[in-house]
Write an enzyme that holds these catalytic residues in place. Structure first.
Site, mmCIF file in Angstrom:
data_model
loop_
_atom_site.group_PDB
_atom_site.id
_atom_site.type_symbol
_atom_site.label_atom_id
_atom_site.label_comp_id
_atom_site.label_asym_id
_atom_site.label_seq_id
_atom_site.Cartn_x
_atom_site.Cartn_y
_atom_site.Cartn_z
ATOM 1 N N SER A 155 1.727 3.274 -4.536
ATOM 2 C CA SER A 155 1.139 2.486 -5.937
ATOM 3 C C SER A 155 1.174 3.699 -7.233
ATOM 4 O O SER A 155 0.335 4.379 -6.977
ATOM 5 C CB SER A 155 0.063 1.137 -6.083
ATOM 6 O OG SER A 155 -0.006 0.473 -7.130
ATOM 7 N N TYR A 168 -8.867 -0.965 -3.643
ATOM 8 C CA TYR A 168 -7.216 -0.754 -3.953
ATOM 9 C C TYR A 168 -6.666 0.416 -4.596
ATOM 10 O O TYR A 168 -6.230 1.561 -3.789
ATOM 11 C CB TYR A 168 -6.650 -2.256 -4.903
ATOM 12 C CG TYR A 168 -5.489 -2.106 -5.414
ATOM 13 C CD1 TYR A 168 -4.584 -2.255 -4.041
ATOM 14 C CD2 TYR A 168 -4.342 -1.379 -6.190
ATOM 15 C CE1 TYR A 168 -3.027 -2.670 -3.956
ATOM 16 C CE2 TYR A 168 -3.069 -1.718 -5.988
ATOM 17 C CZ TYR A 168 -2.174 -2.143 -5.410
ATOM 18 O OH TYR A 168 -1.562 -2.019 -5.159
HETATM 19 N N1 NAP Z 1 2.896 -6.496 -7.254
HETATM 20 C C1 NAP Z 1 2.889 -4.917 -7.970
HETATM 21 O O1 NAP Z 1 2.583 -5.145 -8.864
HETATM 22 C C2 NAP Z 1 2.382 -4.122 -7.213
HETATM 23 C C3 NAP Z 1 2.081 -3.018 -7.814
HETATM 24 C C4 NAP Z 1 2.324 -1.250 -7.132
HETATM 25 C C5 NAP Z 1 2.000 -1.470 -5.539
HETATM 26 N N2 NAP Z 1 2.467 -2.694 -5.140
HETATM 27 C C6 NAP Z 1 2.449 -3.044 -3.776
HETATM 28 O O2 NAP Z 1 3.635 -3.019 -3.160
HETATM 29 C C7 NAP Z 1 3.627 -4.335 -1.395
HETATM 30 C C8 NAP Z 1 4.041 -5.451 -1.813
HETATM 31 O O3 NAP Z 1 3.412 -6.136 -3.082
HETATM 32 P P1 NAP Z 1 4.332 -6.867 -3.326
HETATM 33 O O4 NAP Z 1 3.768 -7.165 -4.574
HETATM 34 O O5 NAP Z 1 5.532 -7.438 -2.580
HETATM 35 O O6 NAP Z 1 3.703 -8.429 -3.214
HETATM 36 P P2 NAP Z 1 3.335 -9.711 -2.249
HETATM 37 O O7 NAP Z 1 4.081 -10.111 -2.454
HETATM 38 O O8 NAP Z 1 1.768 -10.557 -1.903
HETATM 39 O O9 NAP Z 1 3.854 -9.013 -0.731
HETATM 40 C C9 NAP Z 1 2.619 -8.437 0.462
HETATM 41 C C10 NAP Z 1 2.976 -8.372 1.970
HETATM 42 O O10 NAP Z 1 2.424 -7.777 1.943
HETATM 43 C C11 NAP Z 1 2.207 -8.555 4.048
HETATM 44 N N3 NAP Z 1 0.552 -8.601 4.616
HETATM 45 C C12 NAP Z 1 -0.086 -8.736 3.882
HETATM 46 N N4 NAP Z 1 -1.611 -8.006 4.407
HETATM 47 C C13 NAP Z 1 -1.126 -8.701 5.401
HETATM 48 C C14 NAP Z 1 -1.529 -8.087 7.445
HETATM 49 N N5 NAP Z 1 -2.767 -8.142 7.054
HETATM 50 N N6 NAP Z 1 -0.480 -8.141 8.243
HETATM 51 C C15 NAP Z 1 1.100 -7.980 7.673
HETATM 52 N N7 NAP Z 1 1.305 -8.381 6.309
HETATM 53 C C16 NAP Z 1 0.452 -8.709 5.634
HETATM 54 C C17 NAP Z 1 2.656 -9.981 2.805
HETATM 55 O O11 NAP Z 1 2.445 -10.614 3.952
HETATM 56 P P3 NAP Z 1 2.159 -11.780 4.553
HETATM 57 O O12 NAP Z 1 0.815 -12.270 4.063
HETATM 58 O O13 NAP Z 1 2.349 -13.078 5.223
HETATM 59 O O14 NAP Z 1 1.078 -11.414 6.291
HETATM 60 C C18 NAP Z 1 3.573 -9.782 1.558
HETATM 61 O O15 NAP Z 1 5.056 -9.544 2.996
HETATM 62 C C19 NAP Z 1 1.789 -3.967 -1.731
HETATM 63 O O16 NAP Z 1 2.205 -2.723 -1.054
HETATM 64 C C20 NAP Z 1 1.775 -3.808 -2.849
HETATM 65 O O17 NAP Z 1 0.509 -2.734 -2.509
HETATM 66 C C21 NAP Z 1 2.518 -4.084 -5.989
#
Ligand code: NAP
Length: 262
Positions: A155, A168
């Site tokens: 990120s 985070y």
């Molecule tokens: N959205 C943003 O603005 C943003 C910005 C910068 C970086 N990111 C990064 O992008 C990535 C994806 O996030 P997103 O924004 O798409 O959010 P999201 O929809 O909440 O996706 C998070 C994913 O991580 C999985 N996950 C979380 N805890 C887990 C666990 N204990 N075991 C296995 N899987 C787990 C979730 O699956 P389950 O809950 O089904 O396990 C889900 O598939 C993350 O690494 C996040 O830090 C997001």
């Protein structure tokens, strides 16, 4: 626990297929990337905890393409001990492995004046330790094969320590640094390591956040990630404007930065 759905069609020398594992595939960026990889002809193993969401996504992908391109496995990345056996099983099911993507991540909102070790611990367990549990055996495999691609979704938040979400920020800084080290080890073996640095992406993770700057869709983020994978880049910001925003933010002197409230 693993739950493969259907049998994947076999790759042949005349019909080669890229095979990928995507950890954190059930929603948001991961789900959009799964769709994109399947559209590009990949066979993918989708991992996360929420089985219902994985099942729905897998069915959507396979129905769209009229063949089995996706299989899913229910897995909690904090269950580190299960990784080596699960990795072996998935590689056997896929018939090999070309690409590994770690996208799982969590972020808790903690009040500006609050401190919460339990949430910090969970954040590191998923965003860092869970990643290492997978990256280590995959790196070892790709190093011995002298091929492969590793993608880590970090990120822009890892580039500075901000008041809003210290653990985070720190977890993503650790992930970014680890990926750089992995790249420095593996490039000499022909293995590509891509660090993804998203800015705000409209997913569940930021649904309660207010006043986010330049949010993009998960599909746009997935497109940027796929293009960077195709070009075997080392780092990608999504959207691209965040490269320039972070150049400015990284250079704001601490005496000013510490007065900011985000
Ligand atoms: N959205 C943003 O603005 C943003 C910005 C910068 C970086 N990111 C990064 O992008 C990535 C994806 O996030 P997103 O924004 O798409 O959010 P999201 O929809 O909440 O996706 C998070 C994913 O991580 C999985 N996950 C979380 N805890 C887990 C666990 N204990 N075991 C296995 N899987 C787990 C979730 O699956 P389950 O809950 O089904 O396990 C889900 O598939 C993350 O690494 C996040 O830090 C997001």
């Amino acid at each position: 626990m693993a739950k493969p759905e259907n049998k994947l069609s076999t790759a042949t020398p005349l019909t080669p297929k890229k095979r990928a594992i995507l950890v954190g595939a059930s929603s948001g960026i991961g789900a959009a990337l799964a769709q994109r990889l399947a559209d590009e002809g990949y066979q993918i193993a989708l991992l996360a905890r929420r089985g219902k969401m994985l099942e729905k996504l897998t069915n959507e992908i396979n129905q769209k393409h009229g063949e089995t391109r996706a299989v899913y496995y229910i897995h909690d990345v904090t269950d580190h001990e299960s990784v080596p056996e699960l990795l072996k099983k998935i590689i056997a099911d896929l018939g090999g492995l070309d690409t590994f993507i770690y996208n799982a991540g969590i972020s808790f909102m903690v009040g500006l004046k609050k401190y919460d070790f339990e949430k910090d611990h969970q954040t590191f367990d998923v965003n860092v330790t869970g990643a290492l549990a997978w990256f280590n055996p995959v790196a070892e495999l790709f190093q011995s094969l002298k091929s492969g691609q590793i993608v880590g979704v970090s990120s822009v938040a890892g580039e500075r320590g901000r008041v809003g979400n210290p653990s985070y920020n720190a977890s993503k800084a650790a992930l970014t640094c680890y990926l750089e080290a992995l790249r420095n080890r593996l490039t000499r073996y022909g293995v590509n390591v891509l660090t993804v640095k998203p800015g705000p992406v409209e997913t569940d993770m930021i649904k309660d956040a207010k006043g986010v700057l330049f949010p993009i869709s998960a599909e746009q983020a997935a497109g940027d990630i796929f293009n960077a994978m195709r070009k075997r880049k080392q780092e990608v910001y999504t959207s691209a404007r965040w490269r320039w925003i972070m150049l400015v933010l990284r250079n704001i002197p601490s005496i000013i930065f510490r007065k900011m409230t985000f």
